[in-house]
Design a protein around this motif. Structure first.
Motif, mmCIF file in Angstrom:
data_model
loop_
_atom_site.group_PDB
_atom_site.id
_atom_site.type_symbol
_atom_site.label_atom_id
_atom_site.label_comp_id
_atom_site.label_asym_id
_atom_site.label_seq_id
_atom_site.Cartn_x
_atom_site.Cartn_y
_atom_site.Cartn_z
ATOM 1 N N VAL A 136 0.700 -1.079 0.046
ATOM 2 C CA VAL A 136 -0.032 -0.145 0.004
ATOM 3 C C VAL A 136 1.049 1.358 0.251
ATOM 4 C CG1 VAL A 136 -1.681 1.455 1.348
ATOM 5 C CG2 VAL A 136 -1.922 -1.289 1.177
ATOM 6 N N GLY A 137 1.907 1.110 0.587
ATOM 7 C CA GLY A 137 2.902 2.590 0.540
ATOM 8 C C GLY A 137 3.388 2.642 -0.576
ATOM 9 N N VAL A 138 3.938 1.482 -1.468
ATOM 10 C CA VAL A 138 4.527 1.628 -2.533
ATOM 11 C C VAL A 138 3.538 2.154 -3.500
ATOM 12 C CG1 VAL A 138 5.337 0.480 -4.563
ATOM 13 C CG2 VAL A 138 6.021 -0.252 -2.321
ATOM 14 N N ILE A 139 2.134 1.788 -3.452
ATOM 15 C CA ILE A 139 0.975 2.202 -4.559
ATOM 16 C C ILE A 139 0.809 3.774 -3.884
ATOM 17 C CG2 ILE A 139 -1.275 2.183 -4.740
ATOM 18 C CD1 ILE A 139 -1.159 -0.897 -4.289
ATOM 19 N N THR A 140 0.912 4.100 -2.936
ATOM 20 C CA THR A 140 0.937 5.702 -2.412
ATOM 21 C C THR A 140 1.748 6.383 -3.069
ATOM 22 O OG1 THR A 140 -0.499 4.936 -0.407
ATOM 23 C CG2 THR A 140 0.271 7.193 -0.519
ATOM 24 N N ALA A 141 2.831 5.926 -2.488
ATOM 25 C CA ALA A 141 4.312 6.881 -3.028
ATOM 26 C C ALA A 141 4.416 6.937 -4.683
ATOM 27 C CB ALA A 141 5.415 6.127 -2.737
ATOM 28 N N ARG A 142 3.974 5.982 -5.500
ATOM 29 C CA ARG A 142 4.200 6.103 -6.792
ATOM 30 C C ARG A 142 2.872 6.786 -7.539
ATOM 31 N NH1 ARG A 142 6.140 0.105 -8.990
ATOM 32 N NH2 ARG A 142 8.165 0.294 -7.870
ATOM 33 N N ALA A 143 1.898 6.690 -6.784
ATOM 34 C CA ALA A 143 0.516 7.255 -6.995
ATOM 35 C C ALA A 143 0.794 8.833 -6.938
ATOM 36 C CB ALA A 143 -0.836 7.003 -6.394
ATOM 37 N N ARG A 144 1.577 9.349 -5.878
ATOM 38 C CA ARG A 144 1.910 10.809 -5.550
ATOM 39 C C ARG A 144 2.833 11.172 -6.824
ATOM 40 N NH1 ARG A 144 2.825 10.438 0.928
ATOM 41 N NH2 ARG A 144 0.614 10.501 1.508
ATOM 42 N N ARG A 145 3.541 10.450 -7.215
ATOM 43 C CA ARG A 145 4.644 10.990 -8.267
ATOM 44 C C ARG A 145 3.859 11.050 -9.894
ATOM 45 N NH1 ARG A 145 7.979 6.925 -6.210
ATOM 46 N NH2 ARG A 145 7.815 5.808 -8.349
ATOM 47 N N LEU A 146 2.985 10.409 -9.773
ATOM 48 C CA LEU A 146 2.218 10.682 -11.248
ATOM 49 C C LEU A 146 1.841 11.819 -11.681
ATOM 50 C CD1 LEU A 146 0.097 7.305 -11.228
ATOM 51 C CD2 LEU A 146 2.208 7.706 -12.393
ATOM 52 N N SER A 147 2.147 12.253 -12.834
ATOM 53 C CA SER A 147 1.571 13.664 -13.484
ATOM 54 C C SER A 147 1.349 13.406 -14.870
ATOM 55 C CB SER A 147 2.451 14.773 -13.156
ATOM 56 O OG SER A 147 3.679 14.441 -13.830
ATOM 57 N N GLY A 148 1.077 14.334 -15.723
ATOM 58 C CA GLY A 148 0.792 14.124 -17.007
ATOM 59 C C GLY A 148 1.913 13.698 -17.761
ATOM 60 N N SER A 149 3.154 14.323 -17.148
ATOM 61 C CA SER A 149 4.481 13.851 -18.202
ATOM 62 C C SER A 149 4.780 12.410 -17.708
ATOM 63 C CB SER A 149 5.418 14.725 -17.465
ATOM 64 O OG SER A 149 5.852 14.750 -16.167
ATOM 65 N N ASN A 150 4.580 11.499 -16.780
ATOM 66 C CA ASN A 150 4.735 10.262 -16.660
ATOM 67 C C ASN A 150 3.729 9.221 -16.037
ATOM 68 O OD1 ASN A 150 3.864 11.236 -14.155
ATOM 69 N ND2 ASN A 150 5.698 10.596 -12.787
ATOM 70 N N LEU A 151 2.840 9.229 -17.036
ATOM 71 C CA LEU A 151 1.604 8.574 -17.027
ATOM 72 C C LEU A 151 1.930 7.082 -17.402
ATOM 73 C CD1 LEU A 151 -1.528 10.752 -18.007
ATOM 74 C CD2 LEU A 151 -1.015 9.439 -15.838
ATOM 75 N N HIS A 152 3.016 7.036 -18.261
ATOM 76 C CA HIS A 152 3.633 5.634 -18.662
ATOM 77 C C HIS A 152 4.121 4.753 -17.617
ATOM 78 C CE1 HIS A 152 7.065 8.271 -18.497
ATOM 79 N NE2 HIS A 152 8.041 7.192 -18.230
ATOM 80 N N GLU A 153 4.555 5.387 -16.489
ATOM 81 C CA GLU A 153 4.790 4.363 -15.370
ATOM 82 C C GLU A 153 3.750 3.499 -14.780
ATOM 83 O OE1 GLU A 153 6.976 6.615 -12.382
ATOM 84 O OE2 GLU A 153 8.563 7.582 -13.932
ATOM 85 N N ARG A 154 4.207 2.436 -14.269
ATOM 86 C CA ARG A 154 3.282 1.465 -13.742
ATOM 87 C C ARG A 154 4.027 0.991 -12.467
ATOM 88 N NH1 ARG A 154 1.032 4.089 -16.977
ATOM 89 N NH2 ARG A 154 -0.295 3.077 -18.700
ATOM 90 N N LEU A 155 2.860 0.499 -11.774
ATOM 91 C CA LEU A 155 3.350 -0.066 -10.137
ATOM 92 C C LEU A 155 4.075 -1.333 -10.499
ATOM 93 C CD1 LEU A 155 0.196 0.487 -8.280
ATOM 94 C CD2 LEU A 155 2.225 2.068 -8.483
ATOM 95 N N ALA A 156 3.604 -2.113 -11.188
ATOM 96 C CA ALA A 156 4.038 -3.734 -11.609
ATOM 97 C C ALA A 156 4.806 -4.132 -10.322
ATOM 98 C CB ALA A 156 5.382 -3.229 -12.586
ATOM 99 N N LEU A 157 3.776 -4.467 -9.373
ATOM 100 C CA LEU A 157 3.995 -4.673 -7.878
ATOM 101 C C LEU A 157 4.295 -6.203 -7.949
ATOM 102 C CD1 LEU A 157 4.023 -3.986 -4.974
ATOM 103 C CD2 LEU A 157 1.629 -4.786 -4.843
#
Length: 411
Positions: A125-146
């Motif tokens: 959950v912490g990983v999901i939260t941290a990556r969700a906070r970093r998302l923006s229009g410029s890095n929507l290509h990133e995925r959690l890939a947990l």
């Protein structure tokens, strides 16, 4: 997340401590039941036979199995009982002391283990939260890939990645839409400006003025159709503001009649098979949906071709002949400003909004629009809509001629 970890740690630790207290209580009760009799049984044979005073000469015999089978002097029994009572109290006191210390250590270890376990459980959950906070229009290509074993959190992360895929596609589509809309709107303005600058630079003859006027009128008409198409697309994307019962078969027949003159001009035969079907929705939007499908089938056809329109409870289907369409490009045709062929800026050429409006109107009515390429050329477009029970009325005959009732939406 720290508050959730604290709550989980308190819950897990509390459960473990309660289990430890319950276990010690059970052990204490079981031990206290038999500790006195056990000590008497073990100590009595070793007590020497001696006479005691009258107060202890006839003590009550113990009720253990050993007392019922052993033969003892009365003094031995009294001494054994006194020793057993003192030893039992000491043993229980020692048991309580050891149990209390053990429970304290066990509680501390339980809380520490619960805190560690809660952190490990909540780490994804912490990983999901941290990556969700970093998302923006410029890095929507990133995925959690947990990377985690199958479970609820793994499923949550995969669902989040799927949502990001859809958001990325939507943002990309919106960006393409804005760029294409700007290009489409800029083109007629550039034509108007060029015609005005070139034709009106000097004192032009009347025929040149007439040509410029026709050019400006055509450009303005194209801009008007484009803007109307964009407005219609925006309205349909917002959903339905009103609903009424619409006879889709009658709407289809009326649209075919309205396009009969264009079909005759292009030497194209239009065949309509209409079975009674009623749809709950917006009559104007449904008319645009049918018009765009039939108009596209006419304009992306060849002389002497055919357009077959079938409507009934199973939905609306429009099949046309024409040039061969690449099956890989068919899904893209439902995006705004997408065309099967490059734009030529020819008279009567649409703005590329027809099928996107069809898909938007279908979604607004809770339906689905799709298409497939015909092996011999042309396209088969299908729209499925939620329908009411069919009415009792004979199907209408095929339509091949008629008069168009008014201007339609850009295709």
């Amino acid at each position: 997340m720290n508050s959730e970890r604290t709550r989980l740690a308190a819950l897990y630790g509390g459960l473990l401590v309660m289990a430890g207290v319950l276990l010690l209580a059970i052990v204490y009760l079981l031990v206290s039941e038999g500790v006195y009799a056990g000590i008497v049984t073990a100590v009595a044979p070793a007590v020497p036979a001696a006479r005691l005073d009258a107060a202890t000469a006839a003590p009550a015999l113990p009720t253990t199995d050993w007392a019922r089978t052993a033969v003892l002097e009365p003094g031995q029994v009294a001494v054994a009982q006194k020793v057993g009572t003192v030893a039992g109290d000491a043993a229980l006191s020692q048991l309580l002391t050891v149990s209390g210390v053990s429970l304290a250590v066990y509680s501390a270890l339980s809380v520490a283990l619960a805190w560690w376990m809660a952190g490990r459980v909540l780490r994804p959950v912490g990983v999901i939260t941290a990556r969700a906070r970093r998302l923006s229009g410029s890095n929507l290509h990133e995925r959690l890939a947990l990377k985690a074993p199958p479970g609820e959190l793994k499923e949550l992360a995969d669902t989040f990645d799927g949502m990001l895929d859809r958001i990325q596609e939507l943002v990309a589509a919106r960006q393409r839409f804005a760029a294409n809309a700007a290009h489409e709107l800029r083109t007629p303005l550039a034509v108007q400006r060029a015609a005005a600058e070139i034709g009106l630079a000097d004192d032009p003859p009347p025929e040149k003025v007439a040509w410029i006027r026709d050019k400006l009128i055509d450009s303005a008409a194209n801009s008007e159709r484009l803007i109307e198409g964009l407005l219609l697309l925006a309205v349909s994307d917002e959903g339905l503001r009103r609903r009424e019962r619409v006879a889709l078969d009658e709407t289809t027949t009326a649209v075919a009649d309205a396009l009969a003159a264009e079909a005759e001009e292009r030497s194209i035969t239009v065949e309509v098979t209409a079975r009674p079907v009623t749809v709950e929705g917006d009559a104007v939007l449904l008319d645009h949906l049918v018009h765009n499908l039939v108009a596209n089938a006419l304009r992306h056809n060849h002389p002497g071709g055919t357009v077959r329109v079938r409507v009934g409870p199973e939905g609306l289907e429009v099949v046309n002949t024409g040039p061969v369409v690449d099956p890989a490009t068919v899904p893209l045709l439902f995006e705004p400003f997408r065309r099967a062929r490059a734009r030529r800026h020819a008279p009567g050429e649409g703005a590329g909004l027809g099928l996107s409006i069809v898909a938007s109107v279908a979604r607004a009515h809770g339906g689905v629009a799709g298409a497939s390429a015909n092996p011999g050329g042309g396209l088969t477009a299908r729209v499925t809509l939620p329908t009411d029970p069919p009415r009792t009325r004979p199907p209408g005959p095929p339509v091949s001629g008629g008069r168009r009732s008014g201007p339609g939406t850009p295709s």
